[in-house]
Design an enzyme around this catalytic site. Structure first.
Site, PDB file in Angstrom:
ATOM      1  N   LYS A   1      39.574  51.690  11.492  1.00 11.70           N
ATOM      2  CA  LYS A   1      38.887  53.077  12.702  1.00 11.70           C
ATOM      3  C   LYS A   1      39.980  54.303  11.657  1.00 11.70           C
ATOM      4  O   LYS A   1      39.186  55.660  11.879  1.00 11.70           O
ATOM      5  CB  LYS A   1      38.867  53.418  13.628  1.00 11.70           C
ATOM      6  CG  LYS A   1      39.817  53.256  14.254  1.00 11.70           C
ATOM      7  CD  LYS A   1      39.322  53.649  15.777  1.00 11.70           C
ATOM      8  CE  LYS A   1      40.067  53.633  17.158  1.00 11.70           C
ATOM      9  NZ  LYS A   1      41.047  54.928  16.999  1.00 11.70           N
TER      10      LYS A   1
ATOM     11  N   ARG B   1      34.697  62.501  19.896  1.00 14.05           N
ATOM     12  CA  ARG B   1      32.862  61.217  19.979  1.00 14.05           C
ATOM     13  C   ARG B   1      32.587  60.692  21.474  1.00 14.05           C
ATOM     14  O   ARG B   1      31.502  61.121  21.972  1.00 14.05           O
ATOM     15  CB  ARG B   1      33.266  59.564  18.974  1.00 14.05           C
ATOM     16  CG  ARG B   1      32.257  59.014  19.290  1.00 14.05           C
ATOM     17  CD  ARG B   1      32.725  57.827  19.066  1.00 14.05           C
ATOM     18  NE  ARG B   1      33.644  57.247  19.163  1.00 14.05           N
ATOM     19  CZ  ARG B   1      34.316  56.308  20.393  1.00 14.05           C
ATOM     20  NH1 ARG B   1      32.893  56.171  20.918  1.00 14.05           N
ATOM     21  NH2 ARG B   1      35.474  55.913  20.478  1.00 14.05           N
TER      22      ARG B   1
END
Length: 309
Positions: free
Chosen positions: A79, A127
């Site tokens: 990621k 997020r």
């Protein structure tokens, strides 16, 4: 004796654990010895929030070391990689992915819905912050930095100042601290980051012998899932300042294996979100991700993101 391959890794406790795991597995499968080479990245030197540091801050130094022939291959948390491809580098393997979900570590063994209104909960990801706000639980969300140990210490340590933290379950598992997780968060509540829990084993694309050797570590279902998630992210990334989340699963369908991909774009304050899904064959993983991104944009996700100019 065969000269050991040089595996470049960040020096954090988690990065070293992940890299040693990959090194041990490569030696087990191929008989090739591996030595770890610690590389300090710009992200390791800064205490600024991750959102301010920018994409690739934890991997650029490792990639420079690859290009300068200081190491033979590198292990990244997938990621952390920018979605833009570098022709000179190649992801030779995606090892089997750890559980990609987020995890809660809370005082007194509480779950997320058991936290009292006004409880302080820390996390470093915009997020997660956005999705926590979206749940409407009246929690006080605090942006935090630091490694897994220091974050958990802010809840369970002698000088604890938070009621809970949200972390990637994969990292907690890899450090052997799973017993301290009080809840693994359902993706319906907290959709993970694209490629969360996955590792990327990268080397020079021109080193075909090494590409083939490292391929022994590749786990096809994990690669398919990550490919779909990151293809979605890549199509949304230009100018994107909003939290983006994705989770792909492989499941048995009527015509064979299928990818089920869920994606979301959420406003930072959690008041607006666009959440959609797509299915397709593993061979079309990238196309599924791109198509879902197009669906999200058509449904208004662009209004939650910064200018794409």
């Amino acid at each position: 004796m065969t000269t050991p391959l040089r595996l470049g890794t960040r020096g954090s406790k988690l990065a070293l654990a992940q890299s040693q795991m990959v090194a041990d597995e490569l030696t087990k499968r191929t008989g090739t010895p591996v030595e770890l080479v610690r590389i300090i990245t710009a992200g390791d030197r800064s205490a600024a929030p991750v959102a301010e540091l920018g994409v690739g801050v934890f991997v650029s130094a490792l990639r420079d070391a690859l290009l300068n022939n200081e190491i033979d291959f590198a292990v990244h948390s997938y990621k952390d990689l920018p979605t833009a491809l570098l022709p000179s580098l190649h992801i030779a393997a995606v090892p089997e992915r750890e559980d990609p979900r987020d995890a809660l570590v809370a005082r007194d063994g509480k779950t997320l819905t058991e936290l009292f209104a006004g409880s302080t909960i820390g996390t470093g990801a915009v997020r997660r912050i956005a999705q926590l706000h979206a749940l409407g639980l009246q929690l006080q969300v605090t942006p935090i930095r630091g490694n897994i140990d220091s974050r958990i210490a802010r809840v369970l340590g002698p000088e604890a100042d938070l009621d809970a933290v949200v972390l990637a379950r994969a990292g907690v598992m890899r450090l052997g601290r799973a017993a301290e997780i009080t809840e693994t968060l359902d993706p319906m509540l907290m959709l993970p980051a694209p490629a969360q829990g996955a590792l990327a084993v990268e080397c020079l694309s021109g080193n075909t012998d090494l590409v083939e050797l490292l391929g022994a570590l590749d786990h096809a279902p994990s690669r398919f899932a990550v490919t779909a998630e990151r293809a979605m992210l890549a199509k949304l990334e230009a100018g994107c300042s909003a939290p983006v989340a994705a989770h792909a699963e492989l499941a048995e369908g009527e015509q064979g294996d299928e990818i089920y991909l869920r994606g979301a774009v959420i406003s930072p304050d959690g008041t607006r979100a666009v959440r959609l899904s797509r299915t397709g064959t593993p061979a079309a993983a990238a196309e599924i991700g791109k198509a879902l991104a197009a669906d999200l944009l058509e449904a208004g996700a662009d209004t939650l993101m910064g200018s794409t100019e």
